[in-house]
Scaffold this motif. Structure first.
Motif, PDB file in Angstrom:
ATOM      1  N   ALA A  68      40.238-103.617 -84.712  1.00 20.42           N
ATOM      2  CA  ALA A  68      40.707-104.730 -85.531  1.00 20.42           C
ATOM      3  C   ALA A  68      39.645-105.244 -86.502  1.00 20.42           C
ATOM      4  N   TRP A  69      38.465-105.545 -85.990  1.00 15.04           N
ATOM      5  CA  TRP A  69      37.434-106.137 -86.844  1.00 15.04           C
ATOM      6  C   TRP A  69      36.919-105.150 -87.886  1.00 15.04           C
ATOM      7  N   ARG A  70      36.707-103.918 -87.465  1.00 20.16           N
ATOM      8  CA  ARG A  70      36.121-102.932 -88.386  1.00 20.16           C
ATOM      9  C   ARG A  70      37.071-102.577 -89.527  1.00 20.16           C
ATOM     10  N   TYR A  71      38.369-102.581 -89.260  1.00 17.29           N
ATOM     11  CA  TYR A  71      39.344-102.175 -90.275  1.00 17.29           C
ATOM     12  C   TYR A  71      40.202-103.337 -90.772  1.00 17.29           C
ATOM     13  N   ALA A  72      39.916-104.552 -90.300  1.00 18.36           N
ATOM     14  CA  ALA A  72      40.675-105.739 -90.713  1.00 18.36           C
ATOM     15  C   ALA A  72      42.167-105.534 -90.486  1.00 18.36           C
ATOM     16  N   GLN A  73      42.498-105.098 -89.275  1.00 20.94           N
ATOM     17  CA  GLN A  73      43.882-104.853 -88.906  1.00 20.94           C
ATOM     18  C   GLN A  73      44.225-105.640 -87.638  1.00 20.94           C
ATOM     19  N   PRO A  74      45.499-105.973 -87.435  1.00 19.38           N
ATOM     20  CA  PRO A  74      45.893-106.702 -86.224  1.00 19.38           C
ATOM     21  C   PRO A  74      45.707-105.835 -84.985  1.00 19.38           C
ATOM     22  N   PHE A  75      45.098-106.404 -83.973  1.00 18.69           N
ATOM     23  CA  PHE A  75      44.719-105.640 -82.785  1.00 18.69           C
ATOM     24  C   PHE A  75      45.935-105.140 -82.007  1.00 18.69           C
ATOM     25  N   TRP A  76      46.782-106.041 -81.564  1.00 22.04           N
ATOM     26  CA  TRP A  76      47.886-105.662 -80.681  1.00 22.04           C
ATOM     27  C   TRP A  76      48.886-104.762 -81.380  1.00 22.04           C
ATOM     28  N   ARG A  77      49.218-105.091 -82.612  1.00 20.25           N
ATOM     29  CA  ARG A  77      50.178-104.269 -83.339  1.00 20.25           C
ATOM     30  C   ARG A  77      49.604-102.888 -83.626  1.00 20.25           C
ATOM     31  N   SER A  78      48.299-102.818 -83.913  1.00 14.11           N
ATOM     32  CA  SER A  78      47.685-101.521 -84.195  1.00 14.11           C
ATOM     33  C   SER A  78      47.749-100.604 -82.976  1.00 14.11           C
ATOM     34  N   LEU A  79      47.583-101.182 -81.781  1.00 12.65           N
ATOM     35  CA  LEU A  79      47.655-100.392 -80.556  1.00 12.65           C
ATOM     36  C   LEU A  79      49.078-100.270 -80.042  1.00 12.65           C
ATOM     37  N   ARG A  80      50.017-100.650 -80.907  1.00  8.50           N
ATOM     38  CA  ARG A  80      51.461-100.494 -80.636  1.00  8.50           C
ATOM     39  C   ARG A  80      51.918-101.279 -79.405  1.00  8.50           C
ATOM     40  N   TRP A  81      51.390-102.508 -79.269  1.00 12.85           N
ATOM     41  CA  TRP A  81      51.919-103.410 -78.247  1.00 12.85           C
ATOM     42  C   TRP A  81      53.139-104.091 -78.872  1.00 12.85           C
ATOM     43  N   THR A  82      54.280-103.404 -78.805  1.00 13.04           N
ATOM     44  CA  THR A  82      55.480-103.823 -79.519  1.00 13.04           C
ATOM     45  C   THR A  82      56.670-103.833 -78.574  1.00 13.04           C
ATOM     46  N   THR A  83      57.758-104.444 -79.040  1.00 11.13           N
ATOM     47  CA  THR A  83      58.994-104.423 -78.270  1.00 11.13           C
ATOM     48  C   THR A  83      59.548-103.001 -78.252  1.00 11.13           C
ATOM     49  N   PHE A  84      60.421-102.743 -77.299  1.00 18.63           N
ATOM     50  CA  PHE A  84      60.952-101.386 -77.150  1.00 18.63           C
ATOM     51  C   PHE A  84      62.353-101.445 -76.572  1.00 18.63           C
ATOM     52  N   ARG A  85      63.066-100.363 -76.735  1.00 20.10           N
ATOM     53  CA  ARG A  85      64.430-100.279 -76.229  1.00 20.10           C
ATOM     54  C   ARG A  85      64.426 -99.906 -74.745  1.00 20.10           C
ATOM     55  N   LEU A  86      65.515-100.221 -74.076  1.00 28.37           N
ATOM     56  CA  LEU A  86      65.756 -99.849 -72.678  1.00 28.37           C
ATOM     57  C   LEU A  86      64.641-100.330 -71.738  1.00 28.37           C
ATOM     58  N   PRO A  87      64.303-101.618 -71.773  1.00 28.96           N
ATOM     59  CA  PRO A  87      63.239-102.104 -70.885  1.00 28.96           C
ATOM     60  C   PRO A  87      63.589-101.957 -69.403  1.00 28.96           C
ATOM     61  N   PHE A  88      64.889-102.068 -69.082  1.00 28.09           N
ATOM     62  CA  PHE A  88      65.273-101.938 -67.678  1.00 28.09           C
ATOM     63  C   PHE A  88      65.053-100.512 -67.174  1.00 28.09           C
ATOM     64  N   LEU A  89      65.233 -99.536 -68.056  1.00 27.56           N
ATOM     65  CA  LEU A  89      64.980 -98.154 -67.675  1.00 27.56           C
ATOM     66  C   LEU A  89      63.490 -97.939 -67.419  1.00 27.56           C
ATOM     67  N   CYS A  90      62.661 -98.527 -68.252  1.00 31.12           N
ATOM     68  CA  CYS A  90      61.203 -98.417 -68.051  1.00 31.12           C
ATOM     69  C   CYS A  90      60.789 -99.115 -66.759  1.00 31.12           C
ATOM     70  N   ALA A  91      61.425-100.256 -66.469  1.00 26.82           N
ATOM     71  CA  ALA A  91      61.104-100.981 -65.241  1.00 26.82           C
ATOM     72  C   ALA A  91      61.469-100.162 -64.011  1.00 26.82           C
ATOM     73  N   ALA A  92      62.578 -99.428 -64.090  1.00 24.39           N
ATOM     74  CA  ALA A  92      63.010 -98.606 -62.963  1.00 24.39           C
ATOM     75  C   ALA A  92      62.197 -97.323 -62.849  1.00 24.39           C
ATOM     76  N   ALA A  93      61.635 -96.868 -63.966  1.00 29.64           N
ATOM     77  CA  ALA A  93      60.886 -95.605 -63.966  1.00 29.64           C
ATOM     78  C   ALA A  93      59.616 -95.707 -63.145  1.00 29.64           C
ATOM     79  N   GLY A  94      58.985 -96.880 -63.136  1.00 26.24           N
ATOM     80  CA  GLY A  94      57.731 -97.041 -62.400  1.00 26.24           C
ATOM     81  C   GLY A  94      57.879 -96.785 -60.913  1.00 26.24           C
ATOM     82  N   PRO A  95      58.791 -97.480 -60.223  1.00 23.09           N
ATOM     83  CA  PRO A  95      58.995 -97.211 -58.790  1.00 23.09           C
ATOM     84  C   PRO A  95      59.413 -95.773 -58.512  1.00 23.09           C
ATOM     85  N   ALA A  96      60.279 -95.220 -59.378  1.00 19.36           N
ATOM     86  CA  ALA A  96      60.716 -93.831 -59.178  1.00 19.36           C
ATOM     87  C   ALA A  96      59.531 -92.878 -59.288  1.00 19.36           C
ATOM     88  N   LEU A  97      58.656 -93.134 -60.237  1.00 24.34           N
ATOM     89  CA  LEU A  97      57.473 -92.293 -60.409  1.00 24.34           C
ATOM     90  C   LEU A  97      56.542 -92.417 -59.213  1.00 24.34           C
TER      91      LEU A  97
END
Length: 230
Positions: A68-97
């Protein structure tokens, strides 16, 4: 800070930035050790988790500087900390894994290894601290580093699928001492890292991979508690 509105090639960071981050690891551990010497930490789970959290915070600070600091870019968005589709599927994937990974460990005849968690849990407070660390702090830091920062860099160089495998390798290795360098356990952890990387690639969101990672760790932690109660 005024962020650059112009589109950049993604990821905009380079292997030089990766080298800077790797080069910071030993100094970060040294700083954390010095802080622990100056400010005595509590014994048991509290002290161990405070120390580990300090290391994570310092490394995230380095990651912020190189992204972020070196390139003057937003930290979280740059690392793709973003909303996503099918959150319930991702939540279920963890225990299954977690269940699938445990089954694979049995199939590979993974040797029983004393868990360091057991020595740290002495009461309900330490139990709660360990649970929060393993299901929140750990997954967030590891996914930001391996799937948010490292994976896009590798994927740009060698393609997404080799990038997923390559990012999963150091992810497994950083858990090596925890599992006494058992190849069976490291294989299981590495394959879990592959799944996290697959989720990151398919959803385009590091937060999605973190949710799967959280469910994975939480399920293993519950399994550990159940096993100890029998």
């Amino acid at each position: 800070m005024n962020y650059d509105p112009e589109p950049r090639e993604y990821p905009f960071w380079t292997y030089e930035d990766l080298g800077l981050f790797i080069g910071s690891v030993i100094p970060v551990f040294l700083v954390a050790w010095l802080v622990a010497r100056v400010i005595p930490l509590p014994k048991g789970a509290v002290g161990a988790m405070v120390y580990q959290s300090l290391i994570y915070a310092l490394l995230l600070g380095v990651l912020y500087v190189v992204v972020a600091w070196r390139y003057a870019q937003p930290f979280w968005r740059s690392l793709r900390w973003t909303t996503f589709r099918l959150p319930f599927l991702c939540a279920a994937a963890g225990p299954a894994l977690a269940i699938a990974s445990s089954t694979l460990g049995v199939f590979l005849k993974a040797p029983p290894i004393p868990s360091p968690i057991e020595d740290l849990i002495s009461d309900r407070r330490s139990l709660f601290i360990m649970m929060v660390f393993l299901t929140v702090f750990g997954p967030v830091f590891e996914e930001l580093l391996f799937r948010g920062f490292l994976f896009p860099l590798l994927a740009r160089s060698v393609g997404p699928w080799p990038g997923i495998l390559l990012a999963a390798t150091p992810f497994a290795l950083v858990h090596g001492s925890q599992y006494h360098w058992s190849w069976q356990h490291l294989t299981v952890v590495g394959l879990a890292g592959v799944v996290f990387g697959f989720v990151r690639h398919k959803t385009g969101s590091t937060a999605a991979a973190t949710l799967v990672h959280t469910g994975y760790n939480a399920t293993l932690f519950v399994g550990f508690l159940v096993q100890k109660s029998l």
